[in-house]
Write an enzyme that holds these catalytic residues in place. Structure first.
Site, PDB file in Angstrom:
ATOM      1  CB  CYS A   2      -0.886   0.010   1.228  1.00 21.38           C
ATOM      2  SG  CYS A   2      -1.946  -1.431   1.342  1.00 21.38           S
ATOM      3  NE  ARG A  27       4.368   2.215  -1.519  1.00 21.35           N
ATOM      4  CZ  ARG A  27       5.269   2.246  -0.532  1.00 21.35           C
ATOM      5  NH1 ARG A  27       6.455   2.765  -0.755  1.00 21.35           N
ATOM      6  NH2 ARG A  27       5.005   1.766   0.651  1.00 21.35           N
ATOM      7  CD1 TRP A  75      -0.073  -6.261  -1.253  1.00 24.04           C
ATOM      8  CD2 TRP A  75      -0.218  -5.868  -3.434  1.00 24.04           C
ATOM      9  NE1 TRP A  75       0.374  -7.365  -1.900  1.00 24.04           N
ATOM     10  CE2 TRP A  75       0.308  -7.166  -3.244  1.00 24.04           C
ATOM     11  CE3 TRP A  75      -0.397  -5.406  -4.732  1.00 24.04           C
ATOM     12  CZ2 TRP A  75       0.646  -7.995  -4.301  1.00 24.04           C
ATOM     13  CZ3 TRP A  75      -0.049  -6.231  -5.782  1.00 24.04           C
ATOM     14  CH2 TRP A  75       0.466  -7.513  -5.567  1.00 24.04           C
ATOM     15  CG  ASN A 101       1.638   0.402   4.002  1.00 27.56           C
ATOM     16  OD1 ASN A 101       1.344  -0.776   3.813  1.00 27.56           O
ATOM     17  ND2 ASN A 101       2.777   0.939   3.602  1.00 27.56           N
ATOM     18  N   GLY A 102      -0.279  -1.716   6.162  1.00 25.39           N
ATOM     19  CA  GLY A 102       0.127  -2.721   7.152  1.00 25.39           C
ATOM     20  C   GLY A 102      -1.019  -3.677   7.421  1.00 25.39           C
ATOM     21  CD  GLU A 481      18.708 -11.729  -8.515  1.00 23.92           C
ATOM     22  OE1 GLU A 481      18.255 -12.387  -7.551  1.00 23.92           O
ATOM     23  OE2 GLU A 481      18.160 -10.701  -8.941  1.00 23.92           O
ATOM     24  CE  LYS A 485      15.512  -9.441 -10.923  1.00 18.94           C
ATOM     25  NZ  LYS A 485      15.761  -9.928  -9.646  1.00 18.94           N
ATOM     26  CD  GLU A 488      11.568 -10.625  -9.804  1.00 14.91           C
ATOM     27  OE1 GLU A 488      10.744 -10.163  -9.015  1.00 14.91           O
ATOM     28  OE2 GLU A 488      12.793 -10.540  -9.623  1.00 14.91           O
ATOM     29  CG  HIS A 504      23.236 -36.301  -6.770  1.00 19.14           C
ATOM     30  ND1 HIS A 504      23.851 -37.477  -6.387  1.00 19.14           N
ATOM     31  CD2 HIS A 504      24.237 -35.412  -6.998  1.00 19.14           C
ATOM     32  CE1 HIS A 504      25.159 -37.301  -6.347  1.00 19.14           C
ATOM     33  NE2 HIS A 504      25.423 -36.060  -6.712  1.00 19.14           N
ATOM     34  CE  LYS A 603      11.951  -2.145  -6.007  1.00 18.53           C
ATOM     35  NZ  LYS A 603      12.846  -3.011  -6.835  1.00 18.53           N
TER      36      LYS A 603
END
Ligand code: AGP
Length: 608
Positions: A2, A27, A75, A101-102, A481, A485, A488, A504, A603
């Site tokens: 949010c 965000r 959000w 927000n939260g 990484e 990338k 996502e 294995h 984000k």
């Protein structure tokens, strides 16, 4: 996550609030709303979907008169993204409006208490309880109503509050989430981050948990949780609006990939003076470093991948046991931690809930904590004992790039500095490593220049459905990484695998439909990687090799090649991620994906 914005001044509030919301869109959100106070009443408009929908309903804010207001991008956490569930939320008689927000963890009990008192709730949200509590506690004293309300809440809550009977006055509260005040001339603001404010003021105050602030057009007053007025430092933001805009690139992500040489330089250069690394800003002394017998590096997502790279480098140079641990795991693990443990918390946003929780858990057990963070004044930055800021500038794209490479740069700096303080490096090796650090910005640029053909590789491979990224040692961390990338932003499934592990079990998945990205930048393990490449090719896979510039051996093994410039082997993970960032970007672009704001992602993940 949010986003909240508040304004009080002499100009019409709604257009300014909507502009602030637009700058917070990165965000991630799924509904938006705005409320303004005018002539003793609160006018409110909300819309599911984009800020553009909200602007359309309010003639871009012109339809809402009033010079004091609050706004929000939501959000969804409790309740679907509908107009009703969008913020702001009103109290029963419309006396208060609140944005949040939260997550209010005790909202169910509070809701039951209020409903038992006759309150009829309109939404499914946790936030609505705040609006009703405010009205319940309001007896003419705005500040006391806010404090009494906040005292009932548990969990994470950054609040913006508007009262119909208090013209020109706003209150905001900070608990476990980002909140910044903006100081203007005859107008003042609050917001979730600087990006929302920077077009109107560069003078900001970073709030701390437990604090509340009162804003009028003329004055901003900050109080501690007891209601006592406290003094706060005013910071001057060096960003400008352009820095938070796309700068001519098609996407923020591509802009931020291209910014990496400068971002890495901004992170490294100021910490090297006269050939010496100076990390005094961490607050760690040589004596304290000498007392450390274990280091845990923690983070989430890409920050965790940086932690894995940091583990290899710090362990190799400092000869201290290092663990890299997912924050969401560390927070619940009964880890062996004491006063001789150093926790390094890595986070771009500085607001990631799992990382914050892991920090609190480890610090409660006696660990010293160093934060590596990009956002100045963020919760993690203020919670840690010391901070080593990455200086990447604002990172808007949800998929981190410069945030990640500057985390690596900061971890490399720390590793070399700490090893030198511990007497683990002779002068020649120290000087060689410092030179290696100083070369990284130009190597990042070289990594971009070497791989401009990647967009054509993306045309060839963008239809792949499953990929493997394989590597050994630090190349394995880079593979993690690179895989994230791609996943996502292109929604293509991929998996990072330790190359030595394939046989294995997982090699059973390899067939002619698979593309395997093989990272071969660790010279001493190159031949091992060639064996792994031959294993997967024998089963029909195609291979995209990533090798050091000029290494011609890779051509005999791979179907296509990406390049990383030669550099100090310990630092290879930084330049080598750049071709993988570009590969992910161009594949996603070929597939028409929403690159800067991928589906389902935010984000910064400020809730568990
Ligand atoms: C990385 O591209 C993702 N956006 C995500 O994994 C991110 O790294 C993670 O959520 C941690 O965020 P932080 O660095 O802000 O703590």
């Amino acid at each position: 996550m949010c986003g909240i914005v508040g304004f009080t001044g002499t100009a019409q509030a709604a257009p300014i609030l909507l502009d602030g919301l637009r700058r917070l869109e990165y965000r991630g959100y799924d509904s938006a709303g705005v409320a303004v106070a005018d002539a003793g009443r609160i006018e409110m408009v909300k819309a599911s979907g984009s800020v553009a929908n909200l602007a359309g309903k309010t003639s871009d804010g012109a339809a809402l008169s009033g010079t004091c207001g609050i706004a929000h991008t939501r959000w969804a956490t409790h309740g679907a993204p509908t107009d009703t569930n969008a913020h702001p939320h009103l109290s029963e008689h419309g006396l208060f409006a609140v944005v949040h927000n939260g997550i209010i963890e005790n909202f169910a009990a509070l809701r039951a208490e209020l409903e038992a008192g006759g309150i009829a709730f309109r939404s499914e949200t946790d936030t609505e309880v705040v609006a009703h509590l405010l009205e319940k506690y309001y007896d003419g004293d705005f500040k006391r109503a806010v404090m009494r309300t906040a005292a009932r809440l548990e969990g994470s809550y950054v609040l913006g509050v508007l009262c119909a009977r208090e013209p020109g006055r706003l209150f905001c509260v900070k608990e476990a989430g980002p909140l910044i005040l903006g100081l203007g001339v005859g107008e003042n603001y609050f917001a979730s981050d600087v990006t929302a404010l920077v077009a109107r003021t560069k003078n900001v105050v970073y709030m701390d948990d437990g604090e509340l602030a009162e804003l009028t057009p003329e004055r901003v007053t900050v109080y501690d949780r007891t209601g006592r007025e406290i003094a706060k430092d005013v910071s001057h933001v060096v960003w400008n609006v352009e820095a938070a805009e796309k700068g001519g690139y098609e996407h923020f992500m591509l802009k931020e990939i291209m910014e990496q040489p400068r971002a890495v330089k901004s992170t490294i250069e100021p910490r090297i003076r006269g050939g010496e690394i100076d990390l005094g800003e961490t607050g760690l002394t040589a004596g304290e470093l000498g007392d450390i017998d274990k280091i845990i590096i923690t983070g989430c997502g890409s920050a965790y991948h940086a932690a894995v790279v940091g583990k290899y480098v710090i362990e190799s140079l400092c000869r201290i046991p290092v663990e890299a641990e997912l924050a969401s795991e560390l927070r619940y693990r009964d880890a062996i931690i004491d006063g001789r443990t150093l926790l390094i918390a890595v986070s771009q946003s500085g607001e990631t809930a799992d990382t914050i929780a892991a920090m609190r858990e480890c610090m409660a057990r006696g660990a010293k904590c160093l934060a590596i963070v990009n956002v100045v004044g963020s919760t993690i930055a203020r919670l840690a004992g010391g901070v080593l800021y990455t200086r990447a500038g604002p990172e808007i794209a949800v998929a981190t790039t410069k945030g990640y490479t500057t985390q690596l740069a900061a971890l490399y700096l720390f590793a070399v500095w700490c090893a030198e303080k511990l007497g683990r490096l002779d002068e020649a090796r120290y000087s060689e490593l410092v030179s290696g650090l100083r070369a990284l910005p130009s190597l990042a640029q070289r990594a971009i220049d070497l791989n401009l053909h990647v967009r054509y590789l993306a045309e060839r491979w963008h239809g792949q459905e499953n990929l493997f990224f394989i590597g050994r040692n630090m190349d394995y961390a880079a593979a993690m990484e690179g895989s994230l990338k791609l996943k996502e932003i292109s929604y293509i499934h991929s998996e990072a695998y330790a190359a030595g592990e394939l046989k294995h079990g997982t090699i059973a998945l390899i067939d002619e439909k698979r593309l395997v990205v093989a990272l071969c930048c660790q010279e001493r393990l190159f031949d091992k990687m060639v064996s792994n490449i031959q294993e997967v090719k024998a089963r029909g896979a195609k291979v995209l090799g990533l090798a050091i510039e000029g290494d011609r051996r890779i051509f005999a093994e791979a179907d296509d090649v990406l390049y990383s410039p030669g550099c100090e082997q310990l630092f290879a993970a930084l330049p080598e991620i750049i071709p993988l960032q570009l590969f992910a970007y161009y594949v996603a672009r070929e597939n028409g994906c929403a690159i800067d704001k991928p589906r389902n992602l935010a984000k910064s993940v400020t809730v568990e």
